[in-house]
Design a protein around this motif. Structure first.
Motif, PDB file in Angstrom:
ATOM      1  N   GLY A  10       0.763  -1.249   0.000  1.00 45.35           N
ATOM      2  CA  GLY A  10       0.000   0.000   0.000  1.00 45.35           C
ATOM      3  C   GLY A  10       0.786   1.286   0.000  1.00 45.35           C
ATOM      4  O   GLY A  10       0.385   2.255  -0.660  1.00 45.35           O
ATOM      5  N   PRO A  11       1.903   1.386   0.748  1.00 46.38           N
ATOM      6  CA  PRO A  11       2.602   2.679   0.828  1.00 46.38           C
ATOM      7  C   PRO A  11       2.958   3.322  -0.502  1.00 46.38           C
ATOM      8  O   PRO A  11       2.739   4.530  -0.670  1.00 46.38           O
ATOM      9  CB  PRO A  11       3.859   2.343   1.651  1.00 46.38           C
ATOM     10  N   PRO A  12       3.502   2.568  -1.473  1.00 39.53           N
ATOM     11  CA  PRO A  12       3.804   3.237  -2.751  1.00 39.53           C
ATOM     12  C   PRO A  12       2.563   3.836  -3.409  1.00 39.53           C
ATOM     13  O   PRO A  12       2.628   4.904  -4.017  1.00 39.53           O
ATOM     14  CB  PRO A  12       4.396   2.115  -3.610  1.00 39.53           C
ATOM     15  N   VAL A  13       1.429   3.149  -3.253  1.00 40.28           N
ATOM     16  CA  VAL A  13       0.189   3.624  -3.885  1.00 40.28           C
ATOM     17  C   VAL A  13      -0.316   4.873  -3.164  1.00 40.28           C
ATOM     18  O   VAL A  13      -0.596   5.904  -3.787  1.00 40.28           O
ATOM     19  CB  VAL A  13      -0.885   2.519  -3.873  1.00 40.28           C
ATOM     20  N   VAL A  14      -0.443   4.788  -1.831  1.00 43.08           N
ATOM     21  CA  VAL A  14      -1.021   5.890  -1.066  1.00 43.08           C
ATOM     22  C   VAL A  14      -0.090   7.101  -1.044  1.00 43.08           C
ATOM     23  O   VAL A  14      -0.479   8.214  -1.421  1.00 43.08           O
ATOM     24  CB  VAL A  14      -1.345   5.442   0.380  1.00 43.08           C
ATOM     25  N   LEU A  15       1.156   6.880  -0.604  1.00 45.88           N
ATOM     26  CA  LEU A  15       2.079   8.008  -0.497  1.00 45.88           C
ATOM     27  C   LEU A  15       2.453   8.561  -1.867  1.00 45.88           C
ATOM     28  O   LEU A  15       2.556   9.776  -2.045  1.00 45.88           O
ATOM     29  CB  LEU A  15       3.338   7.578   0.263  1.00 45.88           C
ATOM     30  N   GLY A  16       2.638   7.671  -2.834  1.00 46.40           N
ATOM     31  CA  GLY A  16       2.944   8.138  -4.184  1.00 46.40           C
ATOM     32  C   GLY A  16       1.807   8.948  -4.775  1.00 46.40           C
ATOM     33  O   GLY A  16       2.022   9.955  -5.452  1.00 46.40           O
ATOM     34  N   GLY A  17       0.570   8.511  -4.489  1.00 44.05           N
ATOM     35  CA  GLY A  17      -0.586   9.239  -5.004  1.00 44.05           C
ATOM     36  C   GLY A  17      -0.739  10.608  -4.373  1.00 44.05           C
ATOM     37  O   GLY A  17      -0.916  11.617  -5.064  1.00 44.05           O
ATOM     38  N   VAL A  18      -0.650  10.652  -3.027  1.00 46.02           N
ATOM     39  CA  VAL A  18      -0.861  11.914  -2.309  1.00 46.02           C
ATOM     40  C   VAL A  18       0.281  12.902  -2.536  1.00 46.02           C
ATOM     41  O   VAL A  18       0.054  14.101  -2.720  1.00 46.02           O
ATOM     42  CB  VAL A  18      -1.041  11.644  -0.798  1.00 46.02           C
ATOM     43  N   LEU A  19       1.514  12.389  -2.539  1.00 49.53           N
ATOM     44  CA  LEU A  19       2.671  13.285  -2.604  1.00 49.53           C
ATOM     45  C   LEU A  19       3.119  13.635  -4.017  1.00 49.53           C
ATOM     46  O   LEU A  19       3.716  14.689  -4.233  1.00 49.53           O
ATOM     47  CB  LEU A  19       3.852  12.667  -1.841  1.00 49.53           C
ATOM     48  N   PHE A  20       2.834  12.752  -4.990  1.00 46.54           N
ATOM     49  CA  PHE A  20       3.369  12.980  -6.328  1.00 46.54           C
ATOM     50  C   PHE A  20       2.299  12.986  -7.430  1.00 46.54           C
ATOM     51  O   PHE A  20       2.199  13.945  -8.191  1.00 46.54           O
ATOM     52  CB  PHE A  20       4.441  11.923  -6.658  1.00 46.54           C
ATOM     53  N   ALA A  21       1.515  11.913  -7.508  1.00 47.55           N
ATOM     54  CA  ALA A  21       0.585  11.764  -8.635  1.00 47.55           C
ATOM     55  C   ALA A  21      -0.497  12.845  -8.629  1.00 47.55           C
ATOM     56  O   ALA A  21      -0.741  13.488  -9.659  1.00 47.55           O
ATOM     57  CB  ALA A  21      -0.050  10.371  -8.607  1.00 47.55           C
ATOM     58  N   VAL A  22      -1.155  13.050  -7.489  1.00 45.68           N
ATOM     59  CA  VAL A  22      -2.236  14.045  -7.436  1.00 45.68           C
ATOM     60  C   VAL A  22      -1.706  15.462  -7.676  1.00 45.68           C
ATOM     61  O   VAL A  22      -2.268  16.208  -8.496  1.00 45.68           O
ATOM     62  CB  VAL A  22      -3.012  13.950  -6.101  1.00 45.68           C
ATOM     63  N   PRO A  23      -0.620  15.883  -6.991  1.00 43.66           N
ATOM     64  CA  PRO A  23      -0.085  17.224  -7.299  1.00 43.66           C
ATOM     65  C   PRO A  23       0.328  17.384  -8.760  1.00 43.66           C
ATOM     66  O   PRO A  23       0.108  18.448  -9.355  1.00 43.66           O
ATOM     67  CB  PRO A  23       1.132  17.335  -6.367  1.00 43.66           C
ATOM     68  N   ALA A  24       0.912  16.328  -9.342  1.00 43.63           N
ATOM     69  CA  ALA A  24       1.311  16.413 -10.752  1.00 43.63           C
ATOM     70  C   ALA A  24       0.084  16.571 -11.649  1.00 43.63           C
ATOM     71  O   ALA A  24       0.092  17.352 -12.609  1.00 43.63           O
ATOM     72  CB  ALA A  24       2.101  15.171 -11.155  1.00 43.63           C
ATOM     73  N   LEU A  25      -0.979  15.841 -11.331  1.00 41.83           N
ATOM     74  CA  LEU A  25      -2.215  15.958 -12.109  1.00 41.83           C
ATOM     75  C   LEU A  25      -2.822  17.352 -11.957  1.00 41.83           C
ATOM     76  O   LEU A  25      -3.257  17.963 -12.950  1.00 41.83           O
ATOM     77  CB  LEU A  25      -3.224  14.902 -11.649  1.00 41.83           C
ATOM     78  N   LEU A  26      -2.848  17.869 -10.735  1.00 42.80           N
ATOM     79  CA  LEU A  26      -3.393  19.209 -10.507  1.00 42.80           C
ATOM     80  C   LEU A  26      -2.586  20.272 -11.232  1.00 42.80           C
ATOM     81  O   LEU A  26      -3.141  21.233 -11.760  1.00 42.80           O
ATOM     82  CB  LEU A  26      -3.435  19.504  -9.015  1.00 42.80           C
TER      83      LEU A  26
END
Length: 197
Positions: A172-188
């Motif tokens: 889970g950590p790569p999915v959750v932390l990667g999403g919150v810290l990198f993927a979502v900000p990059a998408l925004l």
């Protein structure tokens, strides 16, 4: 930590957790909701509307509400893990989520501890800025992670979950932390909600 490798099934004799595990589950759920409340207060006060992060305020708001949702889900997982009977979700799903919460918090607090040790030993700058609140914050999250670890182990044993449930949760950590810290900000940033970092 021994689980059966057979099919997922509920134990007919050990579905109810002991009083200590139940207390831990309730405390962890309260902590999750308390931290969600902190994020809600930040939003209501417009904490990031001014100052150096003002340009990122819209994006921070989106991420903040995502974090609030994750914390509320975490509270639900903690309570489901000490419920007498499976509610709303199959035991395997609750097991994966409990292990995922433990792993995510474990990675987060481990990173904080490594950072703190680096500062204290002089390998990283900022040692002078470490105060009592910073130490309490790390210790609190250490308890938080340990609590979810206890809930995950207890739940998996009571419901005789196969090892693959723990393995899936620990990913889970790569999915959750990667999403919150990198993927979502990059998408925004890509859609223009906030500037690129």
């Amino acid at each position: 930590m021994r689980f059966n490798s057979g099919p997922v099934q509920a134990s007919p004799t050990r579905q109810s957790p002991g009083p200590f595990v139940t207390m831990v589950g309730i405390l962890v759920a309260v902590c999750c909701l308390g931290f969600a409340g902190v994020n809600i207060v930040f939003e209501s006060l417009g904490r990031f509307a001014d100052g150096p992060y003002a340009g990122y305020a819209s994006g921070i708001t989106v991420v903040n509400w995502l974090v609030i949702a994750l914390k509320v889900v975490g509270a639900g997982v903690a309570l489901l893990s000490v419920a007498r009977q499976p509610l709303f979700a199959r035991p395997a799903v609750v097991g994966v989520l409990a292990w995922g919460a433990f792993a995510t918090l474990g990675v987060y607090v481990s990173g904080s501890m490594v950072e703190a040790v680096g500062m204290v030993t002089g390998l990283m700058p900022g040692a002078a800025g470490i105060g009592l609140l910073d130490v309490a914050y790390v210790l609190f999250f250490l308890f938080f992670a340990a609590g979810f670890g206890m809930l995950a182990i207890s739940y998996s044993r009571r419901h005789r979950l196969p090892k693959r449930v723990a393995v899936l949760g620990l990913l889970g950590p790569p999915v959750v932390l990667g999403g919150v810290l990198f993927a979502v900000p990059a998408l925004l940033a890509a859609i223009g909600v906030m500037p690129a970092f």
